[in-house]
Design a protein around this motif. Structure first.
Motif, PDB file in Angstrom:
ATOM      1  N   UNK A 117       0.539  -1.431  -0.059  1.00  0.00           N
ATOM      2  CA  UNK A 117      -0.238   0.228   0.023  1.00  0.00           C
ATOM      3  C   UNK A 117       0.993   1.726   0.123  1.00  0.00           C
ATOM      4  N   UNK A 118       2.061   1.156   0.180  1.00  0.00           N
ATOM      5  CA  UNK A 118       3.214   2.076   0.223  1.00  0.00           C
ATOM      6  C   UNK A 118       3.164   2.871  -0.866  1.00  0.00           C
ATOM      7  N   UNK A 119       3.489   1.640  -1.918  1.00  0.00           N
ATOM      8  CA  UNK A 119       4.149   2.172  -2.870  1.00  0.00           C
ATOM      9  C   UNK A 119       2.965   2.637  -3.470  1.00  0.00           C
ATOM     10  N   UNK A 120       1.526   2.273  -3.803  1.00  0.00           N
ATOM     11  CA  UNK A 120       0.745   2.709  -4.316  1.00  0.00           C
ATOM     12  C   UNK A 120       0.580   3.734  -4.112  1.00  0.00           C
ATOM     13  N   UNK A 121       0.170   4.338  -2.905  1.00  0.00           N
ATOM     14  CA  UNK A 121      -0.147   5.741  -2.551  1.00  0.00           C
ATOM     15  C   UNK A 121       1.452   6.422  -2.696  1.00  0.00           C
ATOM     16  N   UNK A 122       2.133   6.225  -3.545  1.00  0.00           N
ATOM     17  CA  UNK A 122       3.788   7.440  -3.535  1.00  0.00           C
ATOM     18  C   UNK A 122       3.729   7.437  -5.275  1.00  0.00           C
ATOM     19  N   UNK A 123       2.902   6.433  -5.584  1.00  0.00           N
ATOM     20  CA  UNK A 123       2.995   6.602  -6.914  1.00  0.00           C
ATOM     21  C   UNK A 123       1.690   7.377  -7.893  1.00  0.00           C
ATOM     22  N   UNK A 124       0.195   7.256  -6.697  1.00  0.00           N
ATOM     23  CA  UNK A 124      -1.073   7.533  -7.155  1.00  0.00           C
ATOM     24  C   UNK A 124      -0.432   9.683  -6.158  1.00  0.00           C
ATOM     25  N   UNK A 125       0.357   9.668  -5.594  1.00  0.00           N
ATOM     26  CA  UNK A 125       0.675  11.149  -5.195  1.00  0.00           C
ATOM     27  C   UNK A 125       1.710  11.621  -6.673  1.00  0.00           C
TER      28      UNK A 125
END
Length: 198
Positions: A117-125
């Motif tokens: 989930x951390x990579x998911x949020x980082x990419x969406x950011x």
């Protein structure tokens, strides 16, 4: 593995209970959303949430990793004669990011299916332009749910910490709905998290 599951269920995803739930999610998102012009619905599924915002935005991008889901979304776009909506096959955790910037991202019941989930949020950011907003609806932590392929929901503080670590500003989160048999046949509740990018 998870994407193949959604490939199989795509054509029976729009059940009456799912439609009712997504209407509640979209309604809650609308109460917290500032005016949006270019909206990305990431993990859009069959478009049940994102398409509800078609009349509110200049451009609607419905993105999902599963092509079968996107075929259904495309059929809906055509049948509704939406000129401002488009589909995009995208897995932000695994794929190269597309060359787009949006002012609003919505994500509904997606995080629980994503191990990182951390990579998911980082990419969406990265896809959000400065001043943009993200709204995330998902399940609260549920000790009755245990499955090797999904998270058992999320604690509010955990979500806030993950969003702040990525760089989102002042995330707020609240529970907005509780229902029976919502999550793996267990009673469950949903949260909505909202944050902005400076």
């Amino acid at each position: 593995m998870e994407e193949r599951i959604f490939h199989r269920i795509a054509h029976r995803y729009d059940s009456e209970s799912q439609i009712q739930l997504t209407e509640k999610i979209a309604k809650e998102m609308r109460t917290r959303m500032t005016p949006a012009h270019r909206l990305l619905d990431y993990g859009c599924g069959t478009g049940l949430v994102g398409l509800q915002f078609a009349d509110d935005v200049d451009q609607l991008i419905l993105a999902d990793a599963e092509s079968e889901m996107l075929k259904i979304v495309q059929q809906k776009i055509v049948s509704l004669d939406l000129k401002n909506a488009e589909t995009m096959q995208l897995n932000v955790v695994e794929d190269s990011l597309p060359d787009i910037q949006v002012d609003t991202i919505i994500m509904s019941l997606v995080m629980l299916h994503v191990p990182d989930t951390q990579t998911l949020l980082n990419q969406l950011f990265k896809l959000l332009q400065p001043g943009g907003q993200i709204l995330i609806a998902d399940f609260n932590q549920n000790d009755k749910v245990s499955h090797p392929l999904i998270h058992s929901g999320f604690a509010h503080e955990t979500v806030k910490e993950k969003m702040e670590e990525v760089g989102f500003n002042t995330p707020s989160i609240h529970t907005f709905y509780q229902g029976e048999n919502l999550f793996m046949n267990q009673d469950a509740s949903l949260f909505l998290a909202r944050a902005t990018k400076a």
